[in-house]
Design an enzyme around this catalytic site. Structure first.
Site, short mmCIF file in Angstrom:
data_model
loop_
_atom_site.label_atom_id
_atom_site.label_comp_id
_atom_site.label_asym_id
_atom_site.label_seq_id
_atom_site.Cartn_x
_atom_site.Cartn_y
_atom_site.Cartn_z
N GLY A 65 -8.01 8.39 4.62
CA GLY A 65 -7.53 9.02 5.56
C GLY A 65 -8.21 8.86 7.13
O GLY A 65 -7.61 9.33 8.10
N SER A 66 -9.27 7.74 6.95
CA SER A 66 -9.55 7.46 8.14
C SER A 66 -8.81 5.97 8.80
O SER A 66 -8.54 6.07 10.02
CB SER A 66 -10.98 7.05 8.48
OG SER A 66 -11.83 8.24 7.98
N SER A 109 -16.57 10.38 7.42
CA SER A 109 -17.78 10.34 6.77
C SER A 109 -18.89 9.58 7.58
O SER A 109 -20.25 10.09 7.57
CB SER A 109 -18.09 10.21 5.42
OG SER A 109 -17.77 8.82 5.00
N THR A 112 -18.62 5.11 4.64
CA THR A 112 -17.62 4.50 3.67
C THR A 112 -17.99 3.03 3.67
O THR A 112 -18.01 2.17 4.70
CB THR A 112 -16.07 4.53 4.33
OG1 THR A 112 -15.83 6.16 4.00
CG2 THR A 112 -15.25 3.73 3.40
N GLU A 245 -2.44 12.54 -2.36
CA GLU A 245 -3.86 13.41 -2.40
C GLU A 245 -3.59 14.82 -2.39
O GLU A 245 -4.38 15.73 -2.84
CB GLU A 245 -4.64 13.10 -1.05
CG GLU A 245 -5.22 11.52 -1.38
CD GLU A 245 -6.26 11.15 -0.08
OE1 GLU A 245 -7.17 11.92 -0.12
OE2 GLU A 245 -5.93 10.19 0.53
N HIS A 261 15.85 -5.60 1.42
CA HIS A 261 15.65 -6.92 0.97
C HIS A 261 14.96 -6.94 -0.58
O HIS A 261 14.44 -8.24 -0.87
CB HIS A 261 15.18 -7.81 1.98
CG HIS A 261 15.81 -8.01 3.11
ND1 HIS A 261 16.81 -8.79 3.55
CD2 HIS A 261 15.86 -7.01 4.47
CE1 HIS A 261 17.48 -8.67 4.67
NE2 HIS A 261 16.92 -7.49 5.31
N LYS A 359 -16.27 6.98 -5.67
CA LYS A 359 -17.27 6.62 -4.87
C LYS A 359 -18.85 6.83 -5.40
O LYS A 359 -19.87 5.80 -5.21
CB LYS A 359 -17.29 7.55 -3.41
CG LYS A 359 -16.13 7.20 -2.62
CD LYS A 359 -16.03 8.12 -1.31
CE LYS A 359 -14.80 7.71 -0.48
NZ LYS A 359 -14.89 8.40 0.96
O1 PA5 Z 1 -8.81 11.20 1.74
C1 PA5 Z 1 -9.81 10.89 1.67
O2 PA5 Z 1 -10.93 11.49 1.57
C2 PA5 Z 1 -10.08 9.31 1.73
O3 PA5 Z 1 -9.02 8.52 1.93
C3 PA5 Z 1 -11.07 8.69 2.46
O4 PA5 Z 1 -10.83 8.99 3.88
C4 PA5 Z 1 -11.69 7.32 2.48
O5 PA5 Z 1 -12.17 7.57 1.43
C5 PA5 Z 1 -12.45 6.99 3.70
O6 PA5 Z 1 -13.71 7.82 3.63
P1 PA5 Z 1 -13.87 8.26 5.16
O7 PA5 Z 1 -12.81 8.69 5.90
O8 PA5 Z 1 -15.09 9.26 5.28
O9 PA5 Z 1 -14.36 7.14 5.87
#
Ligand code: PA5
Length: 363
Positions: A65-66, A109, A112, A245, A261, A359
């Site tokens: 997500g980051s 966070s 990571t 997710e 392709h 994690k």
């Molecule tokens: O959706 C999520 O929680 C994960 O994809 C996190 O974004 C990923 O594990 C990375 O963590 P962070 O965004 O705290 O660096």
């Protein structure tokens, strides 16, 4: 996929919707436009940015997500920036990362491990670093190293913080003169996302709500998200991840023209003819008016080719005139739709036990 016989959830019933989304994850999704505006202000206020002179590349370090912030930056800056933009989702940075590289270390966070490892390597190589985080180890180490830190509000799931993690690299590149017109594009993006979020809001009935309608179509399907290389490709990857997710479904994604392709062959049972693969593919094609004309033609031809072998193939068109606004428009629809799909499937959109357990197991 939704188990056969599962009754469709009534997304228009506020009580049932609240019961299916106990932590109100949808509220964070609905707040994206406001978050974009707030993040612009936070990133504009950060001092001591590194110089742009002699820059040879831009790298975004981040996971999940980051890390998606790297896809945002890469796809928006590609037609504008004088240097390449690369997303690095790994422990190690490539050999070319050095003093001429502008590095965004992005971790919601701040803890990571892959991002921290890559950040430390980039620092050791003398890269020009800007950190984007809520705190954690990244904030501490970046501040100790004398790097600017865009500190963003915490308390969200990282994937619901796209505005906070995705906007600062764009704003910083704009401030460094690497992306002409970005200020206006950011303003337009907030406006377009606000309009789209209003249309996709929980209070808008399914009959006229594009995100609820898309979620309903995806029930029971194996989603494939396609888009043209660039902003639609970035939005397709984002939607694939959000389907994983938020809706807890497997999903595929691919970009035009490359998917013509390879992936397109996988929709058939045999390479000799067009006998459909029995899997219930539901294909969402993310579109915008800036597509390469030959890519638009490819999408038309591909649609007629595959329409008999998929449950449905549906275009979702972006609004807006700038690539950034179009990208965030597609993201807004997709974020809502993936959350609604989780609710329809009676899975809580918020928790992501598999990631948390991984994690924890890795320490
Ligand atoms: O959706 C999520 O929680 C994960 O994809 C996190 O974004 C990923 O594990 C990375 O963590 P962070 O965004 O705290 O660096």
């Amino acid at each position: 996929m939704t188990p056969a016989g599962t009754p469709p959830h009534d997304l228009d019933d506020p009580e049932k919707l609240a019961a299916a989304d106990p932590s109100d994850f949808l509220r964070a999704v609905e707040a994206l436009p406001a978050q974009l505006g707030e993040a612009i202000g936070l990133a504009r206020a950060v001092d001591d940015l590194p110089p742009a002179e002699g820059l040879t590349a831009i790298a975004v370090l981040g996971m999940g997500g980051s890390g998606i912030s790297g896809e945002l930056l890469r796809s928006v800056l590609a037609p504008l920036a004088p240097v390449p933009v690369v997303t690095i989702r790994d422990y190690d940075v490539p050999a070319w990362v050095g003093p001429g590289t502008l590095v965004f270390a992005v971790s919601y966070s701040g803890d990571t491990e892959e991002t921290l490892s890559a950040f430390r390597q980039a620092a050791a190589r003398g890269a020009r670093i800007v950190a984007v985080t809520t705190g954690g180890t990244l904030a501490g180490e970046a501040a100790a190293g004398g790097y600017p830190v865009v500190l963003v509000p915490g308390g969200l799931m990282p994937r619901a913080a796209l505005g906070y993690v995705g906007v600062p690299p764009l704003v910083v590149c704009g401030r460094l003169g690497l992306a002409p017109g970005l200020d206006a594009a950011l303003d337009e993006a907030v406006e377009v996302a606000t309009r789209r979020a209003a249309e996709c809001h929980r209070s808008v009935p399914a009959a006229s709500n594009p995100a609820k309608a898309l979620a309903a179509r995806l029930v029971g399907c194996l989603p494939l998200v396609w888009g043209s290389e660039g902003i639609a490709g970035a939005a397709a990857y984002r939607l694939k991840c959000q389907l994983n997710e938020n809706a807890k479904v497997l999903a595929g994604w691919a970009t035009f023209p490359e998917l013509n392709h390879n992936e397109v062959v996988g929709l058939y049972r045999s390479g000799r003819d067009l006998a459909p693969n029995p899997a219930p593919f539901g294909v969402v094609v993310l579109r915008h008016e800036g597509e390469h004309p030959r890519t638009s033609r490819r999408i038309d031809v591909t649609r007629s080719l595959v329409s008999d072998s998929v449950e449905f193939i549906e275009d979702v068109w972006a609004r807006g005139s700038s690539p950034l606004a179009r990208l965030l428009d597609l993201v807004t629809t997709g974020d809502h739709a993936s959350t609604y799909l989780g609710i329809i499937r009676s899975v809580d959109p918020a928790p992501i036990a598999a990631i948390d357990i991984l994690k924890a197991a890795l320490g």
